[in-house]
Design a protein around this motif. Structure first.
Motif, mmCIF file in Angstrom:
data_model
loop_
_atom_site.group_PDB
_atom_site.id
_atom_site.type_symbol
_atom_site.label_atom_id
_atom_site.label_comp_id
_atom_site.label_asym_id
_atom_site.label_seq_id
_atom_site.Cartn_x
_atom_site.Cartn_y
_atom_site.Cartn_z
ATOM 1 N N SER A 62 0.822 -1.206 0.000
ATOM 2 C CA SER A 62 0.000 0.000 0.000
ATOM 3 C C SER A 62 0.860 1.262 0.000
ATOM 4 N N ALA A 63 0.340 2.295 -0.622
ATOM 5 C CA ALA A 63 1.030 3.589 -0.628
ATOM 6 C C ALA A 63 0.959 4.250 0.751
ATOM 7 N N ASP A 64 -0.057 3.899 1.527
ATOM 8 C CA ASP A 64 -0.204 4.441 2.880
ATOM 9 C C ASP A 64 0.794 3.744 3.798
ATOM 10 N N LYS A 65 1.791 4.473 4.264
ATOM 11 C CA LYS A 65 2.843 3.853 5.065
ATOM 12 C C LYS A 65 2.366 3.412 6.445
ATOM 13 N N TYR A 66 1.197 3.873 6.877
ATOM 14 C CA TYR A 66 0.654 3.491 8.181
ATOM 15 C C TYR A 66 -0.333 2.336 8.091
ATOM 16 N N PHE A 67 -0.708 1.940 6.887
ATOM 17 C CA PHE A 67 -1.707 0.894 6.709
ATOM 18 C C PHE A 67 -1.251 -0.422 7.332
ATOM 19 N N PHE A 68 0.000 -0.784 7.146
ATOM 20 C CA PHE A 68 0.523 -2.039 7.696
ATOM 21 C C PHE A 68 0.443 -2.021 9.221
ATOM 22 N N SER A 69 0.898 -0.930 9.828
ATOM 23 C CA SER A 69 0.857 -0.818 11.292
ATOM 24 C C SER A 69 -0.580 -0.826 11.798
ATOM 25 N N ASN A 70 -1.470 -0.143 11.085
ATOM 26 C CA ASN A 70 -2.870 -0.084 11.495
ATOM 27 C C ASN A 70 -3.588 -1.417 11.320
ATOM 28 N N LEU A 71 -3.040 -2.297 10.516
ATOM 29 C CA LEU A 71 -3.633 -3.603 10.299
ATOM 30 C C LEU A 71 -3.314 -4.565 11.446
ATOM 31 N N ILE A 72 -2.169 -4.416 12.048
ATOM 32 C CA ILE A 72 -1.709 -5.362 13.061
ATOM 33 C C ILE A 72 -2.609 -5.385 14.294
ATOM 34 N N MET A 73 -3.011 -4.222 14.787
ATOM 35 C CA MET A 73 -3.829 -4.176 15.999
ATOM 36 C C MET A 73 -5.184 -4.872 15.815
ATOM 37 N N PRO A 74 -5.950 -4.573 14.774
ATOM 38 C CA PRO A 74 -7.221 -5.288 14.616
ATOM 39 C C PRO A 74 -7.043 -6.792 14.412
#
Length: 127
Positions: A62-74
């Motif tokens: 993803s172009a959103d660099k925070y998407f990966f980090s935001n995926l881990i918690m859920p």
């Protein structure tokens, strides 16, 4: 990490946990009594790992660099939720006599947590 490599590792780890559980079942009667917890746990963690892998693979690209980090918690919350639901369902259905049924579950949980951490770290480096 390629999809083929992931599936190979997932199959190997699932087979390894199954064999280890069967061996422990041969050595310890209480473990044998609750071997079905291993199969329930694999039924929960294999699909979750597959979902985490493909979600992580998409997030890493993803172009959103925070998407990966935001995926881990859920995903971590989802894993815990399904773990609790699985254990409660097992307890309601089978009415185990002791809490020893948790041991096979935690064996699978720990192995899959280590595996998921491994492949998520690999995916995060594949930006």
């Amino acid at each position: 990490m390629s999809t083929n490599r992931f599936l190979y590792l997932l199959s190997s780890i699932s087979l390894g946990v199954s064999v280890l559980s069967l061996l422990l079942g041969q050595l310890f009667a209480q473990f044998q009594q609750y071997l079905n917890v291993t199969w329930w746990s694999l039924g929960i963690f294999i699909p979750l790992s597959i979902g985490m892998f493909f979600g992580g693979k998409k997030a890493a690209k993803s172009a959103d660099k925070y998407f990966f980090s935001n995926l881990i918690m859920p995903l971590t919350f989802l894993k815990m939720f399904f773990s609790v639901v699985g254990l409660v369902a097992y307890r309601k259905i089978y009415h185990p006599e002791t809490k020893f049924f948790l041991l096979p579950f935690f064996l699978v949980y720990i192995v899959f947590t280590i595996f998921e951490t491994f492949f998520m770290v690999k995916l995060s480096k594949n930006k």
